[in-house]
Motif scaffolding. Structure first.
Motif, mmCIF file in Angstrom:
data_model
loop_
_atom_site.group_PDB
_atom_site.id
_atom_site.type_symbol
_atom_site.label_atom_id
_atom_site.label_comp_id
_atom_site.label_asym_id
_atom_site.label_seq_id
_atom_site.Cartn_x
_atom_site.Cartn_y
_atom_site.Cartn_z
ATOM 1 N N VAL A 1 -62.930 74.554 97.875
ATOM 2 C CA VAL A 1 -61.699 73.775 97.718
ATOM 3 C C VAL A 1 -60.961 73.799 99.050
ATOM 4 N N VAL A 2 -60.717 72.607 99.592
ATOM 5 C CA VAL A 2 -60.097 72.478 100.916
ATOM 6 C C VAL A 2 -58.970 71.450 100.858
ATOM 7 N N GLU A 3 -58.209 71.365 101.923
ATOM 8 C CA GLU A 3 -57.141 70.378 102.034
ATOM 9 C C GLU A 3 -57.730 69.018 102.427
ATOM 10 N N PRO A 4 -57.078 67.913 102.033
ATOM 11 C CA PRO A 4 -57.512 66.602 102.528
ATOM 12 C C PRO A 4 -57.503 66.613 104.055
ATOM 13 N N GLY A 5 -58.523 66.018 104.644
ATOM 14 C CA GLY A 5 -58.593 65.955 106.104
ATOM 15 C C GLY A 5 -59.341 67.113 106.736
ATOM 16 N N THR A 6 -59.856 68.020 105.920
ATOM 17 C CA THR A 6 -60.660 69.119 106.454
ATOM 18 C C THR A 6 -62.004 68.569 106.925
ATOM 19 N N VAL A 7 -62.471 69.047 108.071
ATOM 20 C CA VAL A 7 -63.823 68.731 108.529
ATOM 21 C C VAL A 7 -64.685 69.901 108.072
ATOM 22 N N ALA A 8 -65.616 69.622 107.165
ATOM 23 C CA ALA A 8 -66.442 70.676 106.569
ATOM 24 C C ALA A 8 -67.918 70.367 106.792
ATOM 25 N N PHE A 9 -68.735 71.412 106.706
ATOM 26 C CA PHE A 9 -70.179 71.233 106.828
ATOM 27 C C PHE A 9 -70.846 71.784 105.582
ATOM 28 N N TRP A 10 -71.549 70.905 104.864
ATOM 29 C CA TRP A 10 -72.256 71.262 103.638
ATOM 30 C C TRP A 10 -73.648 71.731 104.036
ATOM 31 N N THR A 11 -73.861 73.055 104.036
ATOM 32 C CA THR A 11 -75.131 73.603 104.525
ATOM 33 C C THR A 11 -76.309 73.261 103.611
ATOM 34 N N GLU A 12 -76.061 73.093 102.302
ATOM 35 C CA GLU A 12 -77.161 72.759 101.391
ATOM 36 C C GLU A 12 -77.735 71.376 101.677
ATOM 37 N N GLY A 13 -76.925 70.479 102.252
ATOM 38 C CA GLY A 13 -77.389 69.127 102.539
ATOM 39 C C GLY A 13 -77.467 68.793 104.013
ATOM 40 N N ASP A 14 -77.212 69.790 104.880
ATOM 41 C CA ASP A 14 -77.182 69.558 106.337
ATOM 42 C C ASP A 14 -76.301 68.365 106.684
ATOM 43 N N ALA A 15 -75.123 68.304 106.041
ATOM 44 C CA ALA A 15 -74.260 67.126 106.176
ATOM 45 C C ALA A 15 -72.831 67.508 106.544
ATOM 46 N N LEU A 16 -72.205 66.648 107.317
ATOM 47 C CA LEU A 16 -70.782 66.762 107.596
ATOM 48 C C LEU A 16 -70.045 66.145 106.413
ATOM 49 N N ALA A 17 -69.067 66.847 105.869
ATOM 50 C CA ALA A 17 -68.311 66.383 104.700
ATOM 51 C C ALA A 17 -66.849 66.217 105.094
ATOM 52 N N LEU A 18 -66.299 65.029 104.814
ATOM 53 C CA LEU A 18 -64.932 64.692 105.195
ATOM 54 C C LEU A 18 -64.147 64.272 103.958
ATOM 55 N N PRO A 19 -63.535 65.221 103.238
ATOM 56 C CA PRO A 19 -62.775 64.871 102.041
ATOM 57 C C PRO A 19 -61.385 64.359 102.404
ATOM 58 N N TYR A 20 -60.933 63.331 101.679
ATOM 59 C CA TYR A 20 -59.567 62.834 101.877
ATOM 60 C C TYR A 20 -58.810 62.750 100.558
ATOM 61 N N GLY A 21 -59.442 63.196 99.473
ATOM 62 C CA GLY A 21 -58.829 63.194 98.150
ATOM 63 C C GLY A 21 -59.791 63.811 97.150
ATOM 64 N N PRO A 22 -59.531 63.611 95.862
ATOM 65 C CA PRO A 22 -60.368 64.227 94.828
ATOM 66 C C PRO A 22 -61.810 63.718 94.827
ATOM 67 N N THR A 23 -62.720 64.609 94.442
ATOM 68 C CA THR A 23 -64.130 64.264 94.240
ATOM 69 C C THR A 23 -64.394 64.280 92.733
ATOM 70 N N PRO A 24 -65.585 63.863 92.300
ATOM 71 C CA PRO A 24 -65.864 63.853 90.860
ATOM 72 C C PRO A 24 -65.725 65.210 90.165
ATOM 73 N N ILE A 25 -65.792 66.331 90.910
ATOM 74 C CA ILE A 25 -65.669 67.645 90.266
ATOM 75 C C ILE A 25 -64.313 68.299 90.533
ATOM 76 N N SER A 26 -63.389 67.572 91.153
ATOM 77 C CA SER A 26 -62.058 68.130 91.431
ATOM 78 C C SER A 26 -61.298 68.384 90.137
ATOM 79 N N ARG A 27 -60.399 69.344 90.215
ATOM 80 C CA ARG A 27 -59.450 69.598 89.128
ATOM 81 C C ARG A 27 -58.099 69.111 89.625
ATOM 82 N N GLY A 28 -57.603 68.038 89.036
ATOM 83 C CA GLY A 28 -56.354 67.457 89.524
ATOM 84 C C GLY A 28 -56.561 66.756 90.848
ATOM 85 N N ASP A 29 -55.621 66.965 91.777
ATOM 86 C CA ASP A 29 -55.660 66.267 93.070
ATOM 87 C C ASP A 29 -56.388 67.032 94.170
ATOM 88 N N GLU A 30 -56.978 68.182 93.841
ATOM 89 C CA GLU A 30 -57.616 68.990 94.887
ATOM 90 C C GLU A 30 -58.843 68.288 95.473
#
Length: 124
Positions: free
Chosen positions: A59-88
């Motif tokens: 769980v991170v803040e909107p605008g966090t630059v994250a790296f998803w190691t399971e997918g070797d991917a850069l992840a850039l969240p700006y709002g809720p994802t399908p598994i978010s609880r509320g606005d996280e």
């Protein structure tokens, strides 16, 4: 360390902290990939495969630059994802935190699945 992320409808910059994953990413730039979207997150494949770091978070803040190691991917969240609880911003799993997007992360809403993405180093 700063990077520039570009796609057909726009671009933004991000400031990265000095972590093993951000150092590996900087060494792999410039990078071209294809955008994927998952709720209010943009992610894309990279050419690096770093290990999960001790400070990884799901769980991170909107605008966090994250790296998803399971997918070797850069992840850039700006709002809720399908598994978010509320606005996280809840990522698919624990991700290495690399830094933050400079300015408004909602610019990422203009990225469409399949868009070409380019990441390059910002020279200072």
């Amino acid at each position: 360390m700063q990077i520039r992320i570009s796609w057909p409808a726009g671009h933004l910059t991000a400031t990265l902290e000095e972590t093993p994953t951000s150092e590996a990413l900087m060494g792999a730039l410039p990078l071209a990939s294809t955008a994927h979207t998952w709720g209010e997150e943009v992610y894309f494949d990279t050419t690096i495969s770093p290990a999960l770091e001790a400070a990884a978070r799901q769980v991170v803040e909107p605008g966090t630059v994250a790296f998803w190691t399971e997918g070797d991917a850069l992840a850039l969240p700006y709002g809720p994802t399908p598994i978010s609880r509320g606005d996280e911003c809840r990522l698919a799993g624990p991700c290495n935190v690399l830094g933050r997007i400079d300015g408004d992360p909602r610019l990422l809403a203009t990225v469409r699945a399949g868009d070409p993405i380019r990441v390059e180093r910002v020279e200072t």
